[in-house]
Design a protein around this motif. Sequence first.
Motif, PDB file in Angstrom:
ATOM      1  N   GLY A  13      36.497  39.236  39.158  1.00 35.46           N
ATOM      2  CA  GLY A  13      37.948  39.225  39.374  1.00 35.46           C
ATOM      3  C   GLY A  13      38.306  38.047  40.256  1.00 35.46           C
ATOM      4  O   GLY A  13      37.601  37.021  40.263  1.00 35.46           O
ATOM      5  N   ALA A  14      39.374  38.183  41.030  1.00 34.94           N
ATOM      6  CA  ALA A  14      39.867  37.069  41.843  1.00 34.94           C
ATOM      7  C   ALA A  14      38.802  36.578  42.826  1.00 34.94           C
ATOM      8  O   ALA A  14      38.422  35.394  42.812  1.00 34.94           O
ATOM      9  N   ALA A  15      38.299  37.481  43.662  1.00 32.57           N
ATOM     10  CA  ALA A  15      37.346  37.061  44.699  1.00 32.57           C
ATOM     11  C   ALA A  15      36.021  36.612  44.090  1.00 32.57           C
ATOM     12  O   ALA A  15      35.461  35.584  44.488  1.00 32.57           O
ATOM     13  N   ASP A  34      30.137  41.463  35.083  1.00 34.14           N
ATOM     14  CA  ASP A  34      31.329  42.332  35.158  1.00 34.14           C
ATOM     15  C   ASP A  34      31.239  43.347  34.033  1.00 34.14           C
ATOM     16  O   ASP A  34      30.756  43.030  32.944  1.00 34.14           O
ATOM     17  N   HIS A  35      31.721  44.560  34.295  1.00 34.58           N
ATOM     18  CA  HIS A  35      31.636  45.589  33.250  1.00 34.58           C
ATOM     19  C   HIS A  35      32.796  45.506  32.252  1.00 34.58           C
ATOM     20  O   HIS A  35      32.795  46.200  31.251  1.00 34.58           O
ATOM     21  N   GLY A  47      51.985  39.962  39.719  1.00 34.75           N
ATOM     22  CA  GLY A  47      53.261  39.248  39.871  1.00 34.75           C
ATOM     23  C   GLY A  47      54.112  39.310  38.614  1.00 34.75           C
ATOM     24  O   GLY A  47      54.744  38.310  38.255  1.00 34.75           O
ATOM     25  N   ASN A  52      51.612  36.027  41.816  1.00 34.42           N
ATOM     26  CA  ASN A  52      52.006  35.523  43.136  1.00 34.42           C
ATOM     27  C   ASN A  52      50.689  35.168  43.840  1.00 34.42           C
ATOM     28  O   ASN A  52      50.119  35.978  44.557  1.00 34.42           O
ATOM     29  N   SER A 171      36.977  50.386  39.840  1.00 38.68           N
ATOM     30  CA  SER A 171      35.941  51.366  40.173  1.00 38.68           C
ATOM     31  C   SER A 171      35.636  51.308  41.667  1.00 38.68           C
ATOM     32  O   SER A 171      36.004  50.369  42.361  1.00 38.68           O
ATOM     33  N   GLU A 349      49.367  48.841  44.091  1.00 36.08           N
ATOM     34  CA  GLU A 349      48.921  47.462  43.843  1.00 36.08           C
ATOM     35  C   GLU A 349      47.607  47.182  44.550  1.00 36.08           C
ATOM     36  O   GLU A 349      46.843  46.338  44.111  1.00 36.08           O
ATOM     37  N   GLU A 378      39.047  42.851  47.786  1.00 35.97           N
ATOM     38  CA  GLU A 378      39.764  44.092  48.083  1.00 35.97           C
ATOM     39  C   GLU A 378      38.855  45.247  48.524  1.00 35.97           C
ATOM     40  O   GLU A 378      39.329  46.198  49.145  1.00 35.97           O
ATOM     41  N   PHE A 391      45.852  38.117  47.257  1.00 29.47           N
ATOM     42  CA  PHE A 391      45.070  37.057  46.597  1.00 29.47           C
ATOM     43  C   PHE A 391      44.544  36.061  47.630  1.00 29.47           C
ATOM     44  O   PHE A 391      43.412  35.591  47.520  1.00 29.47           O
TER      45      PHE A 391
HETATM   46  P1  FDA Z   1      39.720  42.392  41.228  1.00 25.68           P
HETATM   47  O1  FDA Z   1      40.300  43.721  40.903  1.00 25.68           O
HETATM   48  O2  FDA Z   1      40.540  41.185  40.993  1.00 25.68           O
HETATM   49  O3  FDA Z   1      38.349  42.195  40.459  1.00 25.68           O
HETATM   50  C1  FDA Z   1      37.366  43.184  40.421  1.00 25.68           C
HETATM   51  C2  FDA Z   1      36.473  42.936  39.216  1.00 25.68           C
HETATM   52  O4  FDA Z   1      35.350  43.804  39.319  1.00 25.68           O
HETATM   53  C3  FDA Z   1      37.153  43.246  37.889  1.00 25.68           C
HETATM   54  O5  FDA Z   1      36.959  42.180  36.993  1.00 25.68           O
HETATM   55  C4  FDA Z   1      36.466  44.520  37.417  1.00 25.68           C
HETATM   56  O6  FDA Z   1      36.354  44.600  36.002  1.00 25.68           O
HETATM   57  C5  FDA Z   1      35.103  44.397  38.063  1.00 25.68           C
HETATM   58  N1  FDA Z   1      34.434  45.687  38.280  1.00 25.68           N
HETATM   59  C6  FDA Z   1      34.946  46.826  38.784  1.00 25.68           C
HETATM   60  N2  FDA Z   1      34.028  47.783  38.827  1.00 25.68           N
HETATM   61  C7  FDA Z   1      32.877  47.249  38.330  1.00 25.68           C
HETATM   62  C8  FDA Z   1      31.577  47.765  38.128  1.00 25.68           C
HETATM   63  N3  FDA Z   1      31.273  49.027  38.431  1.00 25.68           N
HETATM   64  N4  FDA Z   1      30.654  46.948  37.572  1.00 25.68           N
HETATM   65  C9  FDA Z   1      30.959  45.671  37.260  1.00 25.68           C
HETATM   66  N5  FDA Z   1      32.167  45.126  37.428  1.00 25.68           N
HETATM   67  C10 FDA Z   1      33.136  45.908  37.980  1.00 25.68           C
HETATM   68  N6  FDA Z   1      48.114  40.466  44.820  1.00 25.68           N
HETATM   69  C11 FDA Z   1      48.761  39.325  45.182  1.00 25.68           C
HETATM   70  O7  FDA Z   1      48.366  38.678  46.139  1.00 25.68           O
HETATM   71  N7  FDA Z   1      49.826  38.883  44.438  1.00 25.68           N
HETATM   72  C12 FDA Z   1      50.307  39.565  43.359  1.00 25.68           C
HETATM   73  O8  FDA Z   1      51.228  39.098  42.669  1.00 25.68           O
HETATM   74  C13 FDA Z   1      49.682  40.800  43.024  1.00 25.68           C
HETATM   75  N8  FDA Z   1      50.158  41.559  42.010  1.00 25.68           N
HETATM   76  C14 FDA Z   1      49.516  42.726  41.660  1.00 25.68           C
HETATM   77  C15 FDA Z   1      50.028  43.502  40.620  1.00 25.68           C
HETATM   78  C16 FDA Z   1      49.371  44.670  40.246  1.00 25.68           C
HETATM   79  C17 FDA Z   1      49.954  45.542  39.157  1.00 25.68           C
HETATM   80  C18 FDA Z   1      48.167  45.046  40.899  1.00 25.68           C
HETATM   81  C19 FDA Z   1      47.423  46.299  40.495  1.00 25.68           C
HETATM   82  C20 FDA Z   1      47.669  44.282  41.937  1.00 25.68           C
HETATM   83  C21 FDA Z   1      48.336  43.123  42.336  1.00 25.68           C
HETATM   84  N9  FDA Z   1      47.872  42.339  43.397  1.00 25.68           N
HETATM   85  C22 FDA Z   1      48.551  41.194  43.753  1.00 25.68           C
HETATM   86  C23 FDA Z   1      46.600  42.675  44.110  1.00 25.68           C
HETATM   87  C24 FDA Z   1      45.470  41.799  43.572  1.00 25.68           C
HETATM   88  O9  FDA Z   1      45.407  41.909  42.163  1.00 25.68           O
HETATM   89  C25 FDA Z   1      44.135  42.228  44.180  1.00 25.68           C
HETATM   90  O10 FDA Z   1      44.249  42.284  45.575  1.00 25.68           O
HETATM   91  C26 FDA Z   1      43.022  41.254  43.796  1.00 25.68           C
HETATM   92  O11 FDA Z   1      42.881  41.184  42.391  1.00 25.68           O
HETATM   93  C27 FDA Z   1      41.703  41.694  44.428  1.00 25.68           C
HETATM   94  O12 FDA Z   1      40.693  40.818  44.005  1.00 25.68           O
HETATM   95  P2  FDA Z   1      39.191  41.338  43.842  1.00 25.68           P
HETATM   96  O13 FDA Z   1      38.435  40.221  43.258  1.00 25.68           O
HETATM   97  O14 FDA Z   1      38.749  41.963  45.086  1.00 25.68           O
HETATM   98  O15 FDA Z   1      39.312  42.506  42.761  1.00 25.68           O
END
Ligand code: FDA
Length: 405
Positions: A13-15, A34-35, A47, A52, A171, A349, A378, A391
């Motif tokens: 994901g993002a991070a 990634d799963h 966003g 955003n 997850s 979110e 996150e 983000f």
């Molecule tokens: P992220 O969720 O991005 O990535 C996690 C990854 O891990 C995913 O690809 C997932 O498939 C994978 N994964 C999960 N479980 C797994 C497992 N068991 N095995 C293997 N892979 C697994 N923030 C912001 O700053 N501006 C914005 O505009 C928004 N808007 C927004 C809208 C909506 C509807 C939501 C739900 C969230 C936002 N956010 C946001 C929050 C932002 O999306 C969030 O904080 C970041 O994506 C977090 O980044 P991570 O990489 O930590 O998790």
Amino acid sequence: MSKTWDAIIIGGGAAGLFCAGVAGQLGKKVLVVDHAAVLGEKIRISGGGRCNFTNLHSGPANFLSLNPHFVKSALARYPAAEFIKLIQSYRIAYHEKHQGQLFCDDSAKQVVEMLISECARGNVAIRHPVVIESIAQEGNQWLINTNAGVEKSKSVVMATGGLPVPAIGASAYSLDIAKQFGLNVIEPRPALVPLSFTAETFSGLNELAGLSVPIGIDSGSKGSRYGACHFNEDVLITHKGLSGPAILQASSYWVEGEPIRIDWLANLDQSGAVRCDEIFNDDELRLKLTETILASLMPQRLAKAFAEQCSLNGRKWVEASKKDRQTLKELLTNWSVKPAGTLGWKKAEVMLGGVSTKDLDSQTMMSRKHQGLHFIGECVDVTGHLGGHNFQWAWASGFACAQAI
Ligand code: FDA
């Protein structure tokens, strides 16, 4: 024979993708697993589809954590300006919407594509969908057992995000791994989430669904887990309760069972209370209907609802007793209401809580107890305000970790 990676990043994901790109370009051998069938889904839906991606003013004050100092080092080493430079280098057009919030002009997909290109520039290997079956430490190595075989690495980076929106693959895997290795996990809770109310509390307001009004809002309390907050933002009245930026921000600080307080007149130049006194004591308004007077302060539909709440609808202001006026003023400028709950993980979110920062090194995001085990994004007990801060934390924590793996 499988090769040994410098780092395996769990979660693209993002991070995870950002960390992988930076580390790869530093010459590290990096694998992302990634799963999900599609990477970066949360970025894509963020966003409103325009992502955003950061906030010009992002700083430690924009984050909730049991240790508010934890974010300082990472944010200072990778501030918003650095990510903006990256966005500009890919010629992604963007604009500032509100209070420093930067959005893509076109599509959030551009940010996902940029992160994947950055990984390609760093020769990062990306595999998905892959199921991670187990993670174990063996001497100086990490063994990642997947449905596609075993991979070995010097470091493992947990980047599986938080629990919001289970429908797109969220997850608790990073939290499970933290617990497996004895790290503390601060109880997760939905944040930046709409609030729900009992039918009794909400009576009169549900008819106003769709109305958006600027307000001042207070939530939380000094002694509570994340303290108290005040925001001036818009509230959106919905059929299910209250939403909009003001409520989302307040929800992160809200303590179950406690009220939130709303000043419906906070958008005015003076405080709502001063404006109320002025208008309520204006003799020229004596013969006007209460709802007409209120409509000079707020949208007509809301004015009518408040007049009704005090049984003053259709009555001239001169007929309002001192007690009526006091009740109305309190209602307009210090409306204290107890939410019944939140709309939960489906509508949140972000996640509040996560891997305890006490157990992580703020320079490297590595477990203090296990060499080579990192947590970013996150899944860590760091939650940003609405407006691009979450983000920014993903980028900053990913960058810090990339320097150390
Ligand atoms: P992220 O969720 O991005 O990535 C996690 C990854 O891990 C995913 O690809 C997932 O498939 C994978 N994964 C999960 N479980 C797994 C497992 N068991 N095995 C293997 N892979 C697994 N923030 C912001 O700053 N501006 C914005 O505009 C928004 N808007 C927004 C809208 C909506 C509807 C939501 C739900 C969230 C936002 N956010 C946001 C929050 C932002 O999306 C969030 O904080 C970041 O994506 C977090 O980044 P991570 O990489 O930590 O998790």
